[in-house]
Scaffold this active site. Structure first.
Site, PDB file in Angstrom:
ATOM      1  N   TYR A 318       0.712  -1.266  -0.022  1.00  0.00           N
ATOM      2  CA  TYR A 318       0.093   0.007   0.137  1.00  0.00           C
ATOM      3  C   TYR A 318       0.838   1.290  -0.005  1.00  0.00           C
ATOM      4  O   TYR A 318       0.394   2.354   0.279  1.00  0.00           O
ATOM      5  CB  TYR A 318      -0.799  -0.016   1.196  1.00  0.00           C
ATOM      6  N   CYS A 343      14.873 -10.111  -2.976  1.00  0.00           N
ATOM      7  CA  CYS A 343      15.431  -9.660  -4.460  1.00  0.00           C
ATOM      8  C   CYS A 343      14.107  -9.132  -5.111  1.00  0.00           C
ATOM      9  O   CYS A 343      13.713  -9.905  -6.244  1.00  0.00           O
ATOM     10  CB  CYS A 343      16.068 -11.032  -4.860  1.00  0.00           C
ATOM     11  N   TYR A 372      -1.900  -5.307  10.926  1.00  0.00           N
ATOM     12  CA  TYR A 372      -1.477  -5.846   9.710  1.00  0.00           C
ATOM     13  C   TYR A 372      -0.008  -5.850   9.355  1.00  0.00           C
ATOM     14  O   TYR A 372       0.339  -5.568   8.300  1.00  0.00           O
ATOM     15  CB  TYR A 372      -2.031  -4.736   8.619  1.00  0.00           C
TER      16      TYR A 372
HETATM   17  C1  LIG Z   1     -10.903  -5.308   8.367  1.00  0.00           C
HETATM   18  C2  LIG Z   1     -11.962  -5.407   8.975  1.00  0.00           C
HETATM   19  C3  LIG Z   1     -12.229  -4.622  10.167  1.00  0.00           C
HETATM   20  C4  LIG Z   1     -11.157  -3.738  10.915  1.00  0.00           C
HETATM   21  O1  LIG Z   1     -10.929  -2.488  10.128  1.00  0.00           O
HETATM   22  P1  LIG Z   1      -9.599  -1.525  11.043  1.00  0.00           P
HETATM   23  O2  LIG Z   1      -9.449  -0.695   9.996  1.00  0.00           O
HETATM   24  O3  LIG Z   1      -8.493  -2.457  11.213  1.00  0.00           O
HETATM   25  O4  LIG Z   1     -10.529  -1.078  11.896  1.00  0.00           O
HETATM   26  C5  LIG Z   1     -13.509  -4.464  10.508  1.00  0.00           C
HETATM   27  N1  LIG Z   1     -14.493  -4.915   9.846  1.00  0.00           N
HETATM   28  C6  LIG Z   1     -14.482  -5.857   8.972  1.00  0.00           C
HETATM   29  C7  LIG Z   1     -15.384  -6.286   8.292  1.00  0.00           C
HETATM   30  C8  LIG Z   1     -13.164  -5.639   8.312  1.00  0.00           C
HETATM   31  O5  LIG Z   1     -12.827  -6.400   7.373  1.00  0.00           O
END
Ligand SMILES: *Cc1c(COP(=O)(O)O)cnc(C)c1O
Length: 418
Positions: A318, A343, A372
């Site tokens: 990202y 690499c 993440y």
């Molecule tokens: C990834 C996700 C979250 C969490 O998102 P954050 O940005 O980490 O708070 C919550 N609900 C769903 C359905 C998701 O896919």
């Protein structure tokens, strides 16, 4: 706020000096602060204290380590899971099944059945056929599956395209224009207890306006459903709140978010569900790494560190920014590129950045790596799977082992016909 700070010129995680962790566990290694997780869990809960009925479901995918999940369970959080594997983790960590929400656009029949058998508290349906299959599976068990319908409100969350989930061209939720008729059909099924709606428009949101707009659409939709005679007692508002990745960066706080939610949901008279991930985990972890080489380069030198894109994928995926800080800074600064050993040119954490001067062998951290981070790690280039350490006050534990290439190779086979 986090609990990574300098004492006498050395970076600590709570009361543990980073060099002690590097010495005992090796690098690269993720280091989490339990006090920071607890603090974020409490700040988020406190921010919503003005609302009458709230369910907090930590988004497991942000950081699914078992110890982290136990910590969140101890804070009274349930879980938002997006796979059977995450459900297994949440249960193993001691989260009550009925506090678990099952989200995700591709739940398999087997995952739906396993979640029903486990007694999961809520299924967030992503399409009509999923609701029909879930209803059949539940009916066959003499049950009614607790479910809500995930709606796609078609708002631009203003975040990176790859973590934006609430525009109509995204794969998530059902179009809000079709949702009322679909809700009618699904609500009639014997195997479902369809009791509300859900949304989640994206992650790392730096502005509350898109969320407020989306909540407004959901509020209208709830009124439409009630006018059609449906009993709506839950609305799941998802996650998405952003965190500062750069020192000094200002983002909406959980308190700002809580005030907006109170305003946007006034009069809804439902249990509100929240699925925070990044805002809990992001600043509760760093990736501790050692500089391998300082490689001269034009126009800037390369600092080659022993962490790579397989350990922390966000910059490559990202173009994400992670602050890079020396564990024992000298005060001297340099302009350099920071890259890992993999690499691929994509294995670059920063280009032309003003950073602490570091020499070969020095320790440094990538900050804001608690969400993440380890969860996306791979073993690309036959590198070890990165370990994780949890610090709590003056003690720490390895909460995920470094999985060495030999162990990975042991899980592979050469067929005897080769
Ligand atoms: C990834 C996700 C979250 C969490 O998102 P954050 O940005 O980490 O708070 C919550 N609900 C769903 C359905 C998701 O896919």
């Amino acid at each position: 706020m986090d609990h990574f700070s300098f004492r006498n010129g050395v970076l600590y995680a709570e009361d543990v000096p980073m060099p002690v962790i590097a010495e005992q566990v090796g690098t690269p290694v993720y280091v989490y602060s339990a006090a920071t997780f607890r603090r974020h869990a409490r700040v988020f809960r406190e921010a919503l204290s003005g609302l009458s009925r709230v369910h907090l479901a930590y988004a497991v995918k942000a950081n699914p380590n078992l110890a982290v999940l136990r910590l969140m369970a101890n804070e009274g959080y349930g879980a938002d899971v997006v796979s059977g594997g995450e459900m297994t983790r949440a249960l193993a960590a001691g989260m009550p099944a009925d506090a678990i929400v099952f989200s995700g656009v591709g739940k398999t029949h087997a995952e739906l059945a396993a979640a029903l058998d486990a007694g999961i508290g809520q299924f967030n349906l992503e399409l009509e056929e999923e609701g029909e299959v879930l209803a059949r599976l539940a009916h066959a068990r003499g049950r009614r599956a607790p479910a809500v319908l995930r709606v796609n409100p078609d708002v631009d969350a203003g975040t990176h395209a790859k973590i934006s989930t609430g525009r109509k061209q995204n794969k998530f939720g059902v179009p809000i224009a079709d949702a009322a008729a679909m809700f009618d059909r699904l609500a009639k099924l014997d195997g479902l207890n369809l009791r509300g709606v859900a949304l989640h428009i994206g992650s790392q949101l730096a502005d509350l306006a898109p969320l407020e707009a989306a909540f407004g659409r959901i509020g209208d939709f709830v009124r439409t459903l009630r006018a059609a005679g449906h009993r709506i007692d839950r609305v799941d508002l998802g996650g998405g709140l952003g965190v500062p990745y750069r020192e000094g960066e200002l983002l909406p706080t959980p308190a700002d978010y809580g005030a907006m939610v109170a305003r946007a949901t006034a009069g809804w008279d439902v249990e509100l569900m929240f699925e925070p991930g990044r805002v809990i985990a992001g600043n509760a972890g760093v990736l501790l790494t050692r500089v391998i080489w300082n490689k001269p380069g034009e126009p800037n030198p390369y600092v080659i560190v022993d962490a790579a894109m397989n350990d922390l994928a966000r910059p490559a995926l990202y173009d994400a920014w992670h602050d890079f800080v020396a564990v024992e800074p000298t005060g001297e600064r340099i302009t350099a590129n920071i890259a890992g050993p993999i690499c691929e040119s994509g294995d670059t954490f920063a280009m032309g950045r003003d950073i602490d001067a570091v020499r070969s062998g020095d320790l440094a951290v990538f900050r804001t790596a608690g969400a993440y981070g380890a969860t996306m790690a791979s073993t690309y280039n036959s590198r070890a799977l990165v370990p994780e350490v949890l610090v709590d006050g003056d003690r720490f534990a390895v909460v995920a082992d470094r999985v060495e290439p030999a162990a990975l190779i042991a899980a592979e086979r050469v067929p005897d016909w080769l």
